[in-house]
Design a protein around this motif. Structure first.
Motif, mmCIF file in Angstrom:
data_model
loop_
_atom_site.group_PDB
_atom_site.id
_atom_site.type_symbol
_atom_site.label_atom_id
_atom_site.label_comp_id
_atom_site.label_asym_id
_atom_site.label_seq_id
_atom_site.Cartn_x
_atom_site.Cartn_y
_atom_site.Cartn_z
ATOM 1 N N ASN A 65 -7.301 -0.990 -1.495
ATOM 2 C CA ASN A 65 -8.073 -0.554 -0.507
ATOM 3 C C ASN A 65 -7.301 0.246 0.609
ATOM 4 O OD1 ASN A 65 -10.622 -0.169 1.143
ATOM 5 N ND2 ASN A 65 -10.272 -2.072 2.101
ATOM 6 N N ARG A 67 -4.713 2.677 -5.447
ATOM 7 C CA ARG A 67 -5.324 3.062 -4.210
ATOM 8 C C ARG A 67 -6.549 2.221 -3.837
ATOM 9 N NH1 ARG A 67 -2.191 7.821 -5.072
ATOM 10 N NH2 ARG A 67 -3.880 8.755 -5.773
ATOM 11 N N TRP A 68 -7.442 2.408 -5.066
ATOM 12 C CA TRP A 68 -8.607 1.797 -4.904
ATOM 13 C C TRP A 68 -8.720 0.272 -4.976
ATOM 14 C CZ3 TRP A 68 -11.329 -1.177 -8.670
ATOM 15 C CH2 TRP A 68 -12.535 -1.558 -8.290
ATOM 16 N N ARG A 69 -7.920 -0.230 -5.642
ATOM 17 C CA ARG A 69 -7.901 -1.757 -5.733
ATOM 18 C C ARG A 69 -7.295 -2.246 -4.540
ATOM 19 N NH1 ARG A 69 -5.257 -6.083 -6.811
ATOM 20 N NH2 ARG A 69 -6.395 -7.928 -8.137
ATOM 21 N N SER A 82 0.862 -1.251 -0.134
ATOM 22 C CA SER A 82 -0.015 0.193 -0.094
ATOM 23 C C SER A 82 0.898 1.124 -0.022
ATOM 24 C CB SER A 82 -0.931 -0.188 1.168
ATOM 25 O OG SER A 82 -0.480 0.203 2.350
ATOM 26 N N GLY A 86 -4.589 6.223 -8.555
ATOM 27 C CA GLY A 86 -5.882 6.242 -8.204
ATOM 28 C C GLY A 86 -6.578 4.834 -8.334
ATOM 29 N N LEU A 87 -6.307 4.111 -9.388
ATOM 30 C CA LEU A 87 -6.716 2.750 -9.599
ATOM 31 C C LEU A 87 -6.056 1.775 -8.596
ATOM 32 C CD1 LEU A 87 -8.558 0.715 -11.030
ATOM 33 C CD2 LEU A 87 -6.464 0.517 -12.708
#
Length: 188
Positions: free
Chosen positions: A108, A104-106, A25, A101-102
């Motif tokens: 979580n 970070r979103w994937r 992360s 962004g993708l």
């Protein structure tokens, strides 16, 4: 004793630690573990100086404040790392932002401050920045930016030799001298 105790740990999804959400992360989840470890150590020892390398340095910055920290080859964050990667040269900024962004979103990622934001609010004990000018993963300009954000009082050492995470390998005596002096001065 012969000197300060040096506890070592792996934050979530690193080394032998469990990985509840697959993947790194980039210091978001890891910084929570660093803050918890620092708090536990502070309760036991009082004075705590942290040291992190690469993502560990980014996690340490995001987990400030501490008594002080040694930050070896820290990155500004995921977006800057992607933007500076050789593979993304020439990619429009909007695509780099979308990719970050993708990720970070994937992944979580929990909300945490960016490294520059954390340092802008820091104002605590000194931070030692170490970064090789020959780093092929994270440009040493990341450390220059972060050291400036820390208020200019942060000592820096940017040797020519040593790849990413390998400053000690190329500069063992000088690395150990600088880190030892910095840590012992903070623990006085």
């Amino acid at each position: 004793g012969i000197g300060p105790d040096v506890p070592v740990f792996d934050p979530v999804s690193q080394g032998l630690s469990p990985c509840p959400v697959p993947g790194l992360s980039y210091g978001a989840r890891e910084s929570i573990d660093v803050a918890a470890a620092a708090s536990t150590l502070r309760n036991r020892y009082g004075k705590v100086v942290l040291m992190g390398s690469s993502m560990g340095a980014l996690s340490t910055i995001r987990a400030l404040p501490h008594r002080g920290a040694v930050l070896e080859n820290p990155m500004l964050g995921l977006e800057a790392l992607l933007r500076d990667a050789e593979q993304s040269k020439g990619m429009p900024d909007v695509l780099v932002e979308m990719l970050a962004g993708l990720v970070r979103w994937r992944g979580n990622f929990p909300p945490v401050p960016e490294a520059q934001d954390a340092l802008a609010r820091y104002g605590g004990p000194p931070l030692l920045f170490i970064h090789s000018r020959s780093d092929r993963v994270v440009p040493f300009a990341h450390s220059e930016t972060l050291a400036r954000e820390a208020g200019g009082a942060a000592p820096t050492w940017f040797p020519q030799d040593g790849d990413h995470g390998a400053v000690w390998n190329a500069n063992r005596d000088e690395f150990e001298h600088r880190v030892r002096k910095f840590v012992l001065d903070l623990l006085k």
